[in-house]
Design a protein around this motif. Structure first.
Motif, PDB file in Angstrom:
ATOM      1  N   MET A  35      29.439  33.864  66.347  1.00 58.30           N
ATOM      2  CA  MET A  35      30.363  32.817  66.852  1.00 58.30           C
ATOM      3  C   MET A  35      29.964  32.747  68.380  1.00 58.30           C
ATOM      4  O   MET A  35      29.287  33.618  68.772  1.00 58.30           O
ATOM      5  N   THR A  49      38.610  33.341  57.016  1.00 55.66           N
ATOM      6  CA  THR A  49      36.911  33.370  56.890  1.00 55.66           C
ATOM      7  C   THR A  49      36.475  33.382  55.917  1.00 55.66           C
ATOM      8  O   THR A  49      35.348  32.870  55.597  1.00 55.66           O
ATOM      9  N   TYR A  95      37.133  34.849  65.069  1.00 55.99           N
ATOM     10  CA  TYR A  95      36.388  33.582  64.161  1.00 55.99           C
ATOM     11  C   TYR A  95      37.339  32.495  64.056  1.00 55.99           C
ATOM     12  O   TYR A  95      36.902  31.476  64.348  1.00 55.99           O
ATOM     13  N   GLN A 105      32.078  32.749  55.894  1.00 57.12           N
ATOM     14  CA  GLN A 105      31.465  33.527  57.062  1.00 57.12           C
ATOM     15  C   GLN A 105      31.292  34.950  56.432  1.00 57.12           C
ATOM     16  O   GLN A 105      32.301  35.960  56.478  1.00 57.12           O
TER      17      GLN A 105
END
Length: 374
Positions: free
Chosen positions: A107, A281, A325, A286
């Motif tokens: 990130m 996420t 994130y 991710q």
């Protein structure tokens, strides 16, 4: 900013680290065994010996590396409570640094800093960095494995050394080997990992330990960790950990007007906001963050032994990364500042019962947001 975060993490871990001055919770095994390692006591490695010191026992149920590293604190600062805990404090601070280095690969840098800041404000990571137990050392080597994988993916030596050090600290390293080893030259990795594991017992062999006793010790460790049927007041089931339903009471000191407590308790704001962050996420695919979060939590669903909230510790860095994130995707300054402010306020609020600060008796009950925290 990174330097300030690390300085803050180190300061909060070292502050009054010598208190309490005696063993508390699992230090009756870990700190005591660390002291015996420094004395060169071979019996401290083996399952068949009983401690002559009342209220203590040899901590042979995990590999020895964490206690060997902790012994450096005793050799440097003396055989006292600060000496046997300072290794945990330093390693716990290095965990914060590794979280930043991993997050920076996933990130934008400002949010990688935010992930490390979140981690520095978590209570469970703080508490485990202020006690002589294996868990914070295992977390450091778990993070080192992840860093080796994301930043030095082609360096098989770096990853193998990291995995070997993790396995020599705690057998949860087998999960990391399964996670990373299949994409590498597994045969070469296994040789290096086995070599590091054997080296972690160098003092034992130097003191006269035999290969046959070493092998029997490994079997005893396996039987203990897969067949422990004991019960404990503060045990909890794996599925309750993200919600922080049952915390662990490590220490209490009752005085006439005050009470000092140490609870293994996370930062509630961080943990509870982390749950939707992990789901988001996952939605954003991710994968490394999600896999890091799940890999050292979900296997506990099949664990036959007694479990505690602190077994959830390896998932917390990835919870912090998931929250950072998620905020990086929304890019809302007001939301970022609001969440960070709440996490900081929660940290300040719970700091006394994470670090054993005496508080007036009439105020103690305000910390038990859930009845199950008592």
């Amino acid at each position: 900013m990174f330097g300030l975060i690390i300085a803050f993490a180190l300061l909060t871990r070292l502050w009054n680290l010598n208190l309490p001055t005696g063993y508390y919770f699992d230090e009756v095994y870990n700190a005591f065994t660390t002291q015996e390692f420094v004395k060169g006591n071979k019996d401290a490695y083996e399952w068949s010996h009983t401690s002559a010191v009342a209220g203590t026992a040899y901590g042979w149920t995990h590999p020895p590396l964490a206690k060997i590293i902790a012994s450096l604190g005793i050799l440097t600062f003396g055989d006292n409570s600060f000496g046997w805990r300072v290794g945990s404090a330093v390693i716990g601070t290095l965990c914060i640094a590794l979280i930043y280095l991993i997050a920076k690969e996933l990130m934008p840098r400002p949010y990688a800093l935010l992930a490390s800041l979140f981690a520095s404000l978590d209570g469970l990571m703080l508490v485990q960095s202020r006690i002589n137990m294996n868990d914070i050392y295992a977390l450091f080597f778990i993070l080192l494995c992840f860093y080796a994988f994301v930043a030095h993916r082609k360096n098989i030596l770096f990853l193998s050394i990291s995995l070997g050090l993790l396995l020599a600290t705690k057998w949860t390293g087998l999960y990391a080997l399964a996670l990373f080893g299949w994409r590498k030259n597994i045969f070469a990795m296994l040789i290096m990992i086995a070599g590091i594991y054997l080296l972690s017992y160098s003092q034992y062999f130097f003191l006269g330990g035999s290969l046959s006793n070493f092998w029997e010790l490994q079997k005893q460790m396996w039987w203990y960790n897969t067949g422990l049927n004991a019960t404990h007041t503060y045990q909890s089931s794996w599925w309750t950990w993200p919600l922080m339903i049952r915390t662990v009471w490590y220490y209490v000191d009752y005085q006439k007007q005050t009470i000092a407590n140490i609870y293994a308790l996370g930062n509630p704001i961080l943990w509870w906001l982390g749950i939707p962050a992990i789901l988001y996420t996952l939605y954003k695919r991710q994968w490394l963050i999600v896999i890091g979060y799940l890999a050292f939590w979900l296997p506990w669903a099949r664990a036959p032994r007694i479990m505690f909230l602190y077994h959830y510790l390896p998932s917390i860095p990835f919870l912090c990364m998931a929250l950072a994130y998620s905020l990086s995707q929304f890019k809302n300054r007001i939301l970022n500042l609001t969440i960070l402010s709440l996490v900081i306020l929660s940290f300040a609020y719970f700091f006394p019962i994470w670090t054993g600060i005496p508080i007036p008796k009439e105020f103690v009950s305000q910390y038990f947001w859930l009845p199950s925290w008592r």
